[in-house]
Design an enzyme around this catalytic site. Structure first.
Site, PDB file in Angstrom:
ATOM      1  NE  ARG A 242      -3.876  -1.945   2.461  1.00 40.62           N
ATOM      2  CZ  ARG A 242      -3.508  -3.217   2.985  1.00 40.62           C
ATOM      3  NH1 ARG A 242      -2.463  -3.889   3.359  1.00 40.62           N
ATOM      4  NH2 ARG A 242      -4.532  -4.380   2.920  1.00 40.62           N
ATOM      5  CE  LYS A 269      -8.175  -1.306   4.727  1.00 38.57           C
ATOM      6  NZ  LYS A 269      -8.502  -1.204   3.526  1.00 38.57           N
ATOM      7  CG  HIS A 332      -4.247   1.685  -3.685  1.00 42.79           C
ATOM      8  ND1 HIS A 332      -4.810   0.490  -4.037  1.00 42.79           N
ATOM      9  CD2 HIS A 332      -4.287   1.682  -2.288  1.00 42.79           C
ATOM     10  CE1 HIS A 332      -4.925  -0.292  -2.823  1.00 42.79           C
ATOM     11  NE2 HIS A 332      -4.832   0.538  -1.851  1.00 42.79           N
ATOM     12  NE  ARG A 335      -2.494  -2.682  -2.192  1.00 43.81           N
ATOM     13  CZ  ARG A 335      -2.437  -3.919  -1.235  1.00 43.81           C
ATOM     14  NH1 ARG A 335      -1.225  -4.094  -1.131  1.00 43.81           N
ATOM     15  NH2 ARG A 335      -3.242  -4.756  -0.701  1.00 43.81           N
ATOM     16  CG  HIS A 358      -5.963  -8.341  -0.275  1.00 44.47           C
ATOM     17  ND1 HIS A 358      -6.394  -8.940  -1.470  1.00 44.47           N
ATOM     18  CD2 HIS A 358      -5.759  -6.964  -0.229  1.00 44.47           C
ATOM     19  CE1 HIS A 358      -6.348  -7.908  -2.374  1.00 44.47           C
ATOM     20  NE2 HIS A 358      -5.825  -6.696  -1.887  1.00 44.47           N
ATOM     21  CE1 TYR A 368       0.321 -17.224  17.321  1.00 45.49           C
ATOM     22  CE2 TYR A 368      -1.915 -17.101  16.951  1.00 45.49           C
ATOM     23  CZ  TYR A 368      -1.045 -17.151  17.877  1.00 45.49           C
ATOM     24  OH  TYR A 368      -1.109 -16.996  19.013  1.00 45.49           O
TER      25      TYR A 368
END
Length: 401
Positions: A242, A269, A332, A335, A358, A368
Site C-alpha cells: 500500500r 491495515k 495504489h 497493487r 488482504h 500467525y
C-alpha cells in the site's frame, strides 16, 4: 365528593398544608405555597403507605385517576405500587445510561487499538455527524429499523450513498456489541439488508496491459525529479505494498542479509506483521538509495522535514508529472497491476492474496500466518521482478512458476 378541574383551581393556599379527596384513596395535597401534589393512600402487608402520582397541573385530574387505578390493579395482583414505581424508575435511568451514543462510544474505545488513528477518527466522526444528533440519546434497546432507515435516507439525500452503507455497517457493529454486553436484544440493522441504494464500486485506476506496463516502467526509468522520489516510483511495482506502507518504510525494518522487509503489525491495515521478500532488483535500488538516506529513520524521508516520511501524494504527483492522469494510473494501482498479472500467469491465488496483505477472515489465524506461503512468495516476488525487467527491456517474458 369527587374533584373537578374547576374546584381544584378554586382551592386556596392556607397557613397549613391540607388535603382534598377525590375518592378511592386519591387526594390532592395543597401546600402553604400553593403547590398541589397528587397522592394515593393504600395498605400493603398491613402497613399504610403513600404513593406520589405527580404534581398538578402537569399531571391532570384524569391522569391522576388513571395512575390510581393502575396502582389499585397492582395491589390486586399482590404487588406494592411503590416498589413497582422504583423498579420502573431504575429501568428508565438505566436506559438513559445505555443510550445509543454511550454504548457506541464505549464500543469505539474498546476497539480503538485495532484501528489506525485516522480510521478511528473517521468512524466516530461519521457517528457524530450522522447518528448521534438524532438518536444518540435514545436507549439503544429501543432504536427501531425505521428510525435507522430514516437516518440512512437522510445521508443518501446528500448523494453520499457509500457513506450511508458504511454508517449502517458501523451501527450494526455497535448493536452487536450492545447484544453481547446485555444492553440490547436485537440488531435492527439486520432488517435493513437491501434497503439502501447500491453503491457503484470505483476501483483504483491501474495499468494491466503488458505493453502499457512496459511503457510505464520505461517512463519511470526516465523520471527527472528527485532521486528519492524516483526510487519510490521504481519500488512501487516491485513491492506492490500500500502507498502508505511504502512511504513509511524504515531502514530498521529491512534486512539485507535475509532479503526481507518486515512491516510491523502497527503499520499494517489488518494489524498483522507483513513480510515482503526482496528481489535482487529491489535490493539493488535500496543499496543505491542507502548512502543518501540510510543515516536517518525513513527510507523515503520528507524533503522539508527528514524526521518524517515523504508526503502521501509524492508517488501520485510523480505519476502525474510522467503524464498519467488519475483515470489511468494511481499509486495504489500498482497493487492491482501485480494482482491481475500474477493471477493471469497462474500463480497461487492464496499466495498472491497473502503478499497483498488482504484481510484474513479469522483474526486468530491472521495473527500467525504472516509467513504463510513464504517460500512460494519469495520465488514469486523474484520472478515478478524479472518479468517487469523483461518488459522494460522489450522482452515481455512471462512470469515463471
Amino acid at each position: 365528593m369527587k374533584l373537578t378541574d374547576t374546584k381544584i383551581k378554586s382551592l386556596k393556599a392556607r397557613e397549613k398544608q391540607y388535603k382534598v379527596s377525590d375518592g378511592k384513596n386519591l387526594f390532592l395535597i395543597i401546600t402553604p405555597t400553593g403547590s398541589r401534589y397528587w397522592r394515593f393512600k393504600y395498605i400493603f402487608n398491613g402497613k399504610e403507605k403513600l404513593l406520589a402520582l405527580g404534581v398538578y397541573p402537569e399531571v391532570t385530574l384524569a391522569q391522576a385517576r388513571e395512575r390510581r387505578d393502575e396502582a389499585r390493579q397492582q395491589l390486586a395482583d399482590g404487588n406494592d405500587p411503590s416498589f413497582v414505581k422504583q423498579i420502573k424508575q431504575r429501568a428508565k435511568k438505566q436506559a438513559v445510561l445505555n443510550s445509543f451514543e454511550d454504548v457506541a462510544r464505549e464500543w469505539h474505545a474498546k476497539f480503538l487499538s485495532r484501528w489506525t488513528k485516522g480510521h478511528a477518527q473517521t468512524i466516530i466522526s461519521r457517528l457524530e455527524k450522522n447518528i448521534f444528533p438524532w438518536i444518540g440519546s435514545h436507549p439503544i434497546s429501543e432504536v427501531t429499523p425505521m428510525e435507522l432507515l430514516r437516518l440512512m435516507r437522510q445521508i443518501e439525500s446528500r448523494g453520499a450513498k457509500e457513506t450511508a452503507h458504511r454508517v449502517l455497517q458501523v451501527c450494526g457493529q455497535v448493536f452487536k456489541f450492545a447484544i453481547v454486553t446485555s444492553r440490547a436484544a436485537t440488531d435492527p440493522t439486520a432488517a435493513l439488508k437491501g434497503a439502501l441504494a447500491p453503491v457503484q464500486i470505483k476501483h483504483h485506476a491501474s495499468i494491466t496491459d503488458p505493453q502499457e506496463v512496459a511503457k510505464l516502467l520505461r517512463a519511470i526509468e526516465d523520471y527527472k525529479g528527485f532521486f528519492i522520489t524516483k526510487c519510490a516510483l521504481k519500488l512501487s511495482p516491485l513491492l506492490f505494498v500500500r502507498p502508505g506502507e511504502l512511504r513509511k518504510a524504515e531502514w530498521s525494518e529491512i534486512n539485507f542479509d535475509t532479503a526481507e522487509w518486515r512491516i510491523p503489525a502497527a503499520k499494517m491495515k489488518m494489524k498483522s506483521v507483513h513480510i515482503v521478500p526482496l528481489s535482487k532488483q529491489t535490493l539493488a535500488i535500496l543499496n543505491e538509495l542507502h548512502p543518501l538516506t540510510g543515516d536517518g529513520k525513513y527510507v523515503f524521508p520528507g524533503v522539508i522535514n527528514p524526521d518524517r516520511p515523504m508526503s502521501d501524494n509524492t508517488v501520485t504527483s510523480a505519476l502525474r508529472r510522467l503524464g498519467y492522469t488519475s483515470d489511468e494510473m494511481t499509486a495504489h494501482g500498482f497493487r492491482s497491476m501485480a494482482c491481475t498479472l500474477l493471477n493471469e500467469h497462474g500463480w497461487n491465488r492464496d499466495a498472491i492474496e497473502r503478499q497483498l496483505a488482504h484481510a484474513e477472515r479469522s483474526n486468530v489465524r491472521a495473527a500467525y500466518n504472516y509467513a504463510e506461503y513464504l517460500p512460494e512468495r519469495r520465488k514469486m516476488m523474484q520472478d515478478w521482478a524479472d518479468y517487469l525487467q523483461s518488459l522494460a527491456q522489450h522482452k515481455g517474458i512471462k512470469v515463471a512458476k
